[in-house]
Design an enzyme around this catalytic site. Structure first.
Site, mmCIF file in Angstrom:
data_model
loop_
_atom_site.group_PDB
_atom_site.id
_atom_site.type_symbol
_atom_site.label_atom_id
_atom_site.label_comp_id
_atom_site.label_asym_id
_atom_site.label_seq_id
_atom_site.Cartn_x
_atom_site.Cartn_y
_atom_site.Cartn_z
ATOM 1 N N THR A 1 0.725 -0.982 -0.093
ATOM 2 C CA THR A 1 -0.027 0.113 -0.057
ATOM 3 C C THR A 1 0.786 1.347 -0.254
ATOM 4 O O THR A 1 1.937 1.241 0.471
ATOM 5 C CB THR A 1 -0.975 -0.076 1.055
ATOM 6 N N ASP A 2 0.309 2.379 -0.522
ATOM 7 C CA ASP A 2 0.943 3.487 -0.422
ATOM 8 C C ASP A 2 1.279 4.365 1.228
ATOM 9 O O ASP A 2 2.026 4.898 1.424
ATOM 10 C CB ASP A 2 0.242 4.591 -1.329
ATOM 11 N N GLU A 3 0.306 3.488 2.037
ATOM 12 C CA GLU A 3 0.439 3.970 3.334
ATOM 13 C C GLU A 3 1.788 3.845 3.716
ATOM 14 O O GLU A 3 2.142 4.305 4.940
ATOM 15 C CB GLU A 3 -0.836 3.391 4.178
ATOM 16 N N TYR B 1 -1.576 -0.413 11.176
ATOM 17 C CA TYR B 1 -1.766 -1.084 9.755
ATOM 18 C C TYR B 1 -0.640 -0.717 8.895
ATOM 19 O O TYR B 1 -0.192 -1.871 8.380
ATOM 20 C CB TYR B 1 -3.002 -0.476 9.334
ATOM 21 N N LYS C 1 2.219 -3.423 7.432
ATOM 22 C CA LYS C 1 2.239 -3.717 5.930
ATOM 23 C C LYS C 1 3.915 -3.470 5.663
ATOM 24 O O LYS C 1 4.254 -4.038 4.848
ATOM 25 C CB LYS C 1 1.278 -2.676 4.953
ATOM 26 N N ASN D 1 -5.737 4.099 -2.748
ATOM 27 C CA ASN D 1 -7.180 3.601 -2.309
ATOM 28 C C ASN D 1 -7.767 2.902 -3.353
ATOM 29 O O ASN D 1 -8.150 3.673 -4.459
ATOM 30 C CB ASN D 1 -7.643 4.834 -1.753
ATOM 31 N N LEU E 1 -14.710 4.029 3.329
ATOM 32 C CA LEU E 1 -15.394 5.242 3.161
ATOM 33 C C LEU E 1 -16.366 5.237 1.993
ATOM 34 O O LEU E 1 -17.531 5.659 2.487
ATOM 35 C CB LEU E 1 -14.408 6.484 2.750
ATOM 36 N N ASN F 1 -11.650 14.156 1.026
ATOM 37 C CA ASN F 1 -12.711 13.083 1.514
ATOM 38 C C ASN F 1 -14.008 13.777 1.341
ATOM 39 O O ASN F 1 -15.222 13.430 0.830
ATOM 40 C CB ASN F 1 -12.642 12.976 2.939
ATOM 41 N N PRO G 1 -7.048 9.107 14.931
ATOM 42 C CA PRO G 1 -5.842 9.458 15.473
ATOM 43 C C PRO G 1 -4.767 9.161 14.455
ATOM 44 O O PRO G 1 -4.685 8.094 13.846
ATOM 45 C CB PRO G 1 -5.635 8.543 16.568
ATOM 46 N N GLY G 2 -3.609 9.819 14.419
ATOM 47 C CA GLY G 2 -2.547 9.522 13.398
ATOM 48 C C GLY G 2 -3.067 9.755 11.943
ATOM 49 O O GLY G 2 -2.361 9.473 11.190
HETATM 50 P P1 NAD Z 1 -10.166 -6.970 2.571
HETATM 51 O O1 NAD Z 1 -9.902 -6.653 4.321
HETATM 52 O O2 NAD Z 1 -11.267 -6.683 1.886
HETATM 53 O O3 NAD Z 1 -9.544 -8.365 2.360
HETATM 54 C C1 NAD Z 1 -8.612 -9.187 3.195
HETATM 55 C C2 NAD Z 1 -8.959 -10.622 2.985
HETATM 56 O O4 NAD Z 1 -7.806 -11.260 3.750
HETATM 57 C C3 NAD Z 1 -10.277 -10.916 3.666
HETATM 58 O O5 NAD Z 1 -10.973 -11.914 2.801
HETATM 59 C C4 NAD Z 1 -9.832 -11.843 5.024
HETATM 60 O O6 NAD Z 1 -10.699 -12.799 5.226
HETATM 61 C C5 NAD Z 1 -8.538 -12.312 4.236
HETATM 62 N N1 NAD Z 1 -7.415 -12.598 5.286
HETATM 63 C C6 NAD Z 1 -7.455 -11.740 6.613
HETATM 64 N N2 NAD Z 1 -6.380 -12.526 7.466
HETATM 65 C C7 NAD Z 1 -5.908 -13.540 6.852
HETATM 66 C C8 NAD Z 1 -5.022 -14.736 6.841
HETATM 67 N N3 NAD Z 1 -4.458 -14.641 7.997
HETATM 68 N N4 NAD Z 1 -5.185 -16.046 6.313
HETATM 69 C C9 NAD Z 1 -5.938 -15.707 5.076
HETATM 70 N N5 NAD Z 1 -6.676 -14.985 4.805
HETATM 71 C C10 NAD Z 1 -6.979 -13.695 5.562
HETATM 72 O O7 NAD Z 1 -8.913 -6.124 2.098
HETATM 73 P P2 NAD Z 1 -8.646 -5.518 0.556
HETATM 74 O O8 NAD Z 1 -9.076 -4.114 0.676
HETATM 75 O O9 NAD Z 1 -9.106 -6.517 -0.346
HETATM 76 O O10 NAD Z 1 -6.931 -5.562 0.440
HETATM 77 C C11 NAD Z 1 -6.321 -6.531 -0.138
HETATM 78 C C12 NAD Z 1 -4.631 -6.482 -0.089
HETATM 79 O O11 NAD Z 1 -4.601 -5.118 -0.778
HETATM 80 C C13 NAD Z 1 -4.091 -6.153 1.526
HETATM 81 O O12 NAD Z 1 -3.002 -6.656 1.691
HETATM 82 C C14 NAD Z 1 -4.383 -4.691 1.667
HETATM 83 O O13 NAD Z 1 -3.135 -4.292 2.459
HETATM 84 C C15 NAD Z 1 -4.002 -4.056 0.034
HETATM 85 N N6 NAD Z 1 -4.434 -2.748 -0.304
HETATM 86 C C16 NAD Z 1 -5.887 -2.400 -0.304
HETATM 87 C C17 NAD Z 1 -5.843 -1.345 -0.701
HETATM 88 C C18 NAD Z 1 -7.525 -0.719 -0.703
HETATM 89 O O14 NAD Z 1 -7.722 0.509 -0.887
HETATM 90 N N7 NAD Z 1 -8.373 -1.622 -0.294
HETATM 91 C C19 NAD Z 1 -5.187 -0.253 -1.339
HETATM 92 C C20 NAD Z 1 -3.699 -0.582 -1.189
HETATM 93 C C21 NAD Z 1 -3.390 -2.119 -0.661
HETATM 94 O O1 DAU Z 2 -4.183 4.017 0.785
HETATM 95 C C1 DAU Z 2 -4.188 2.706 0.528
HETATM 96 C C2 DAU Z 2 -5.241 2.144 1.908
HETATM 97 O O2 DAU Z 2 -6.462 2.796 1.557
HETATM 98 C C3 DAU Z 2 -5.247 0.674 2.046
HETATM 99 O O3 DAU Z 2 -3.921 0.396 2.147
HETATM 100 C C4 DAU Z 2 -6.146 0.445 3.090
HETATM 101 O O4 DAU Z 2 -6.170 -0.900 3.125
HETATM 102 C C5 DAU Z 2 -7.508 0.704 2.823
HETATM 103 O O5 DAU Z 2 -8.375 0.646 3.973
HETATM 104 C C6 DAU Z 2 -7.467 2.713 2.553
HETATM 105 O O6 DAU Z 2 -6.984 3.108 3.792
HETATM 106 P P1 DAU Z 2 -7.686 4.265 4.196
HETATM 107 O O7 DAU Z 2 -7.595 4.580 5.584
HETATM 108 O O8 DAU Z 2 -7.429 5.353 3.166
HETATM 109 O O9 DAU Z 2 -9.183 4.222 3.704
HETATM 110 P P2 DAU Z 2 -10.747 4.429 4.693
HETATM 111 O O10 DAU Z 2 -11.720 4.040 3.604
HETATM 112 O O11 DAU Z 2 -10.680 3.868 5.908
HETATM 113 O O12 DAU Z 2 -10.710 5.950 4.597
HETATM 114 C C7 DAU Z 2 -10.467 6.860 3.613
HETATM 115 C C8 DAU Z 2 -10.343 8.384 4.141
HETATM 116 O O13 DAU Z 2 -11.850 8.712 4.606
HETATM 117 C C9 DAU Z 2 -9.498 8.502 5.028
HETATM 118 O O14 DAU Z 2 -8.876 9.834 5.087
HETATM 119 C C10 DAU Z 2 -10.366 8.597 6.362
HETATM 120 C C11 DAU Z 2 -11.615 9.215 6.021
HETATM 121 N N1 DAU Z 2 -12.822 8.318 6.476
HETATM 122 C C12 DAU Z 2 -12.844 7.082 6.715
HETATM 123 C C13 DAU Z 2 -14.206 6.345 7.097
HETATM 124 C C14 DAU Z 2 -14.257 5.021 7.313
HETATM 125 C C15 DAU Z 2 -14.025 9.125 7.096
HETATM 126 O O15 DAU Z 2 -13.749 10.588 7.048
HETATM 127 N N2 DAU Z 2 -15.001 8.591 7.525
HETATM 128 C C16 DAU Z 2 -15.233 7.313 7.650
HETATM 129 O O16 DAU Z 2 -16.231 7.000 8.304
#
Ligand code: NAD
Ligand code: DAU
Length: 353
Positions: A135-137, A160, A164, A189, A200, A259, A291-292
């Site tokens: 992730t970019d995070e 988190y 990662k 994201n 979000l 956002n 937080p953070g």
């Molecule tokens: P998600 O939370 O929707 O899915 C994660 C999946 O992993 C779930 O199905 C969960 O059951 C499974 N899992 C969790 N722990 C496990 C374990 N110990 N063994 C086997 N399976 C397990 O997450 P996502 O949004 O689909 O993200 C997928 C990957 O991409 C993650 O590694 C995340 O860090 C990365 N990523 C996500 C985003 C995003 O915006 N969603 C962006 C950048 C990177």
């Molecule tokens: O940047 C990549 C990441 O994007 C992934 O690595 C993570 O797995 C994925 O969850 C996502 O992280 P974010 O924290 O950016 O996603 P989230 O949807 O939780 O939040 C997006 C933005 O919106 C963030 O600035 C927090 C804000 N937010 C989020 C929620 C859930 C709100 O303002 N209100 C909310 O209720």
């Protein structure tokens, strides 16, 4: 080609399984997923009959050495794509340990089994690849200008992103120390179908449809760089095909939005689609900040564009329309996934803000 897709029943994993089976009719996918609150096996009910023949689902943990060992011995994987993770930043603030277990130790377990099989052959020459999806995070937070490149030092801020970054570093160490064919992808994201409604965009869609408040953290001016999930899947496909071992590839669509803009756009689209005048900006509630909370993420994807020929194809506004349509057509899916542990977590931690 035999591909192990871990975390296959989560948001991106599910989209990747559909994408890959549709585009690689000669491949076989073993999907491994622990089915935490974020994983749903019913996601695969829309696979076509011919796709089902090329897919098998296994419930299990990436840290289960015996199970993963067994799967390698039966399927002799060519590629591992590791999506499995605890992925929600807010949850990592309440429960960091679970994140370390899966996102750091889990990655190491998976690598150790892959290594025990792949070292028997010459994994590089035979085209084996271990893709660690990150992730970019891990790069931390940006000010108003600039982009994350692959050279930006890691500076994670949440449990988190720290977990990662730990997974990335252990994967990189398996490349340098043991010559494992590791590639790391770092994505911005994602949004699209099957995203769990704690994130979000789907959270705002669901709350707005139910006339519930739309909780915006802080001043709503944090910026995320949105990427439609199909564009991400295509990038990973290219990395499998052409990515260079030992490299990192940033993936992002240059779709930076505040956002508050995202939330207002969702309200506008939903009101137009449903004709429901109760879906309006009075639902927005500015709540205590996370937080953070990282201020801004923005990816420089030049490397994957120039070296692998990738390009994003969805603008944020196009992708958002498609995503909202998907949720409107799949409200039962949302009801079913939020019915279990998620609601308990939400009520316990967010009811008083
Ligand atoms: P998600 O939370 O929707 O899915 C994660 C999946 O992993 C779930 O199905 C969960 O059951 C499974 N899992 C969790 N722990 C496990 C374990 N110990 N063994 C086997 N399976 C397990 O997450 P996502 O949004 O689909 O993200 C997928 C990957 O991409 C993650 O590694 C995340 O860090 C990365 N990523 C996500 C985003 C995003 O915006 N969603 C962006 C950048 C990177
Ligand atoms: O940047 C990549 C990441 O994007 C992934 O690595 C993570 O797995 C994925 O969850 C996502 O992280 P974010 O924290 O950016 O996603 P989230 O949807 O939780 O939040 C997006 C933005 O919106 C963030 O600035 C927090 C804000 N937010 C989020 C929620 C859930 C709100 O303002 N209100 C909310 O209720």
């Amino acid at each position: 080609m035999n591909v192990l897709v871990t975390g296959c029943a989560g948001f991106i994993g599910t989209n990747f399984v559909y994408y890959y089976l549709r585009n690689h009719k000669d491949s076989f996918i073993v999907g491994l997923d622990k089915l935490t609150y974020a994983g749903n096996i019913q996601n695969f009910s829309n696979l076509k009959e011919e796709e089902k023949k090329n897919f098998i689902f296994v419930k299990g943990d990436i840290s289960n050495l015996e199970l993963v060992n067994y799967l390698f011995s039966v399927y002799d994987f060519d590629v591992v794509v590791n999506f499995a993770a605890e992925s929600h930043v807010d949850r990592s603030i309440f429960d960091p340990a679970t994140f370390v277990l899966t996102n750091v130790l889990g990655v190491q377990s998976l690598l150790s089994v892959a290594m025990s099989f792949w070292k028997k052959g010459d994994s590089w020459k035979s085209g084996k690849k271990f893709i660690q999806v990150s992730t970019d995070e891990v790069y931390g937070s940006l000010g108003p200008d600039g982009y994350f490149t692959e050279e930006t030092p890691l500076d994670p801020h949440s449990p988190y992103s720290a977990s990662k970054a730990g997974g990335d570093l252990i994967a990189k160490s398996y490349y340098h120390t043991f010559g494992m064919p590791v590639i790391i992808t770092r994505c911005s994201n994602n949004y699209g179908p099957y995203q769990f409604p704690e994130k979000l965009i789907p959270l705002m869609v669901w709350n707005a449809l139910n006339h519930k408040e739309l909780p915006v953290y802080g001043d709503g001016k944090n910026v995320r760089d949105w990427l439609y999930v199909e564009d991400h899947c295509r990038a990973i496909d290219l990395v499998i095909e052409k990515g260079k071992i030992g490299e990192v590839y940033n993936i992002g669509g240059h779709n930076e939005r505040e956002n508050i803009y995202v939330v207002k756009k969702i309200i506008e689209i939903l009101r137009n689609k449903t004709g429901d005048s109760k879906i309006n900006e009075s639902l927005i509630k500015f709540v205590k900040d996370r937080p953070g909370h990282d201020r801004r993420y923005a990816m420089d994807p030049k490397k994957i564009i120039n070296e692998l020929g990738w390009k994003h194809s969805f603008s944020f506004e196009e992708g958002l329309e498609i995503t909202i349509d998907w949720y409107l057509n799949n409200l039962d899916w949302v009801r079913s996934v939020i019915s279990g542990d998620y609601l308990k977590f939400y009520e316990k931690n967010y009811s008083n803000r």
